[in-house]
Design an enzyme around this catalytic site. Sequence first.
Site, mmCIF file in Angstrom:
data_model
loop_
_atom_site.group_PDB
_atom_site.id
_atom_site.type_symbol
_atom_site.label_atom_id
_atom_site.label_comp_id
_atom_site.label_asym_id
_atom_site.label_seq_id
_atom_site.Cartn_x
_atom_site.Cartn_y
_atom_site.Cartn_z
ATOM 1 N N LYS A 30 8.056 118.092 72.887
ATOM 2 C CA LYS A 30 6.818 118.840 73.117
ATOM 3 C C LYS A 30 6.783 119.325 74.557
ATOM 4 O O LYS A 30 6.939 118.541 75.490
ATOM 5 C CB LYS A 30 5.606 117.940 72.838
ATOM 6 C CG LYS A 30 4.267 118.614 73.144
ATOM 7 C CD LYS A 30 3.106 117.743 72.694
ATOM 8 C CE LYS A 30 1.761 118.332 73.089
ATOM 9 N NZ LYS A 30 0.646 117.539 72.550
ATOM 10 N N ASP A 54 -9.525 111.204 65.574
ATOM 11 C CA ASP A 54 -9.204 112.355 64.717
ATOM 12 C C ASP A 54 -8.147 111.974 63.683
ATOM 13 O O ASP A 54 -7.194 112.712 63.458
ATOM 14 C CB ASP A 54 -8.728 113.522 65.598
ATOM 15 C CG ASP A 54 -8.722 114.839 64.834
ATOM 16 O OD1 ASP A 54 -9.447 114.958 63.821
ATOM 17 O OD2 ASP A 54 -7.975 115.753 65.243
ATOM 18 N N THR A 82 3.083 125.257 67.322
ATOM 19 C CA THR A 82 2.562 125.744 68.594
ATOM 20 C C THR A 82 1.046 125.844 68.552
ATOM 21 O O THR A 82 0.458 125.896 67.475
ATOM 22 C CB THR A 82 3.230 127.103 68.984
ATOM 23 O OG1 THR A 82 2.868 127.420 70.324
ATOM 24 C CG2 THR A 82 2.833 128.232 68.049
ATOM 25 N N GLY A 103 0.274 123.423 73.623
ATOM 26 C CA GLY A 103 1.709 123.212 73.758
ATOM 27 C C GLY A 103 2.507 123.709 72.578
ATOM 28 O O GLY A 103 1.957 124.208 71.594
ATOM 29 N N THR A 104 3.830 123.548 72.720
ATOM 30 C CA THR A 104 4.756 123.961 71.673
ATOM 31 C C THR A 104 5.693 122.792 71.398
ATOM 32 O O THR A 104 6.063 122.068 72.325
ATOM 33 C CB THR A 104 5.552 125.202 72.145
ATOM 34 O OG1 THR A 104 4.617 126.242 72.413
ATOM 35 C CG2 THR A 104 6.552 125.683 71.107
ATOM 36 N N VAL A 105 6.065 122.634 70.117
ATOM 37 C CA VAL A 105 6.983 121.557 69.750
ATOM 38 C C VAL A 105 8.244 122.149 69.136
ATOM 39 O O VAL A 105 8.169 123.073 68.321
ATOM 40 C CB VAL A 105 6.332 120.578 68.744
ATOM 41 C CG1 VAL A 105 7.314 119.499 68.328
ATOM 42 C CG2 VAL A 105 5.072 119.941 69.327
#
Length: 390
Positions: free
Chosen positions: A56, A153, A35, A39-41
Amino acid sequence: MAIAARSRTGFYRQEVNRTVWEVPERYRDLKQVGTGAYGTVCSAWDRRSGTQVAIKKLHRPFQSKLFAKRAYRELRLLKHMKHENVIGLLDVFTAEILLDQLRDFYLVMPFMGTDLGKLMKMERLSEDRVQFLVYQMLKGLKYIHSAGIIHRDLKPGNLAINPDCELKVKHFETKIYGLDFFFSNWPNFYITSLLQILDFGLARQAVSEMTGYVVTRWYRAPEVILNWMHYTQTVDIWSAGCIMAEMLLGKPLFKGNDHLDQLREIMKITGTPTPDFVVKLQSQDARNYIRSLSKVPKKDLHFVFSKASSNAVCVLEKMLLLDPECRVSASEALELPFFSEFRDVEEETEALPYDQTLDNADLPLDQWKRHTFTEILTFRPPRDSRETSL
Ligand code: N58
């Protein structure tokens, strides 16, 4: 927000980390795995394909123009990616039926068990594993770059690994009694790790996260850290070089304490820049600073990587160059002898052109929402994820 009493047909609701997830019934056993601000997975079991997936849920994607643009861009990018070594999209859904009600949407991708950062902490990698992992990373990069996309990245944490993946290897060579034996029409399978490039991007990358002794900066190209010039895809090649170096050494190559310390660490290896590179720097301050440094010669990488083969060192020599224009491209790097054992040119595919005009546009919030809704509705699942196991 009014909560509808009933879930959309075929969907069910569940609470994850104090937020409601409303997902199709095919996805079961949701468990949070990550998280951040964006967002949160969750990991989940996909009953339809009989596989483990990652879902996600973006955090309030339409709370601002900036969030909406980010969400739209991620959906478009993931929809476009169709390569074994780049994360792809299995599904995208929303429980809302009408554009006006659209609040949340969910991205579904294959679940990857670990990442290269964790793998390197657990074990020292043999050179043939390094060969295969870097080969996969470069195939993924070639594909991403061919679409005109720069990752920006690339770091061990953004290289997902599925440790025990069954891979079919077209040309499987083995040595029998010292002879190179070649089974040309054998369906060869063997267990190895699959690497996929992704961009977790769950947390905000504020200035503070790039400051000090932080992993987030160790893989960044010098021209990005110090804002030297307009940058290109070769920033990812620098990162790939740092990652390959770390695989061979078992520790990060350039662990700077801050921006300038990082540059000093880099120049201990690359040497101070040559005058023909210094004139390419956009900022007068950067040119003055570099010219003020006492000259350091370039190190021979054979001494830095004394246990590595010449073929491995040759790859690093072509990636870890201060001048971005001199760095090898992903596609050129794949041709180097270090990868010849694993090479399958047919898998080194390029992407279809990717249109970035909207990604970079400045649109009002309701238009971002409309475009996102259209992208959700026009998604077609990849061929091999459609078969049913039920
Ligand atoms: O990877 C992304 N998004 C993404 C990929 C890319 C490139 C690589 C095409 C440039 N850009 N962006 C924005 N999203 C994402 C990554 C990881 C998870 C969720 C979404 S979490 C996860 C995925 C698979 N297995 C375990 C966890």
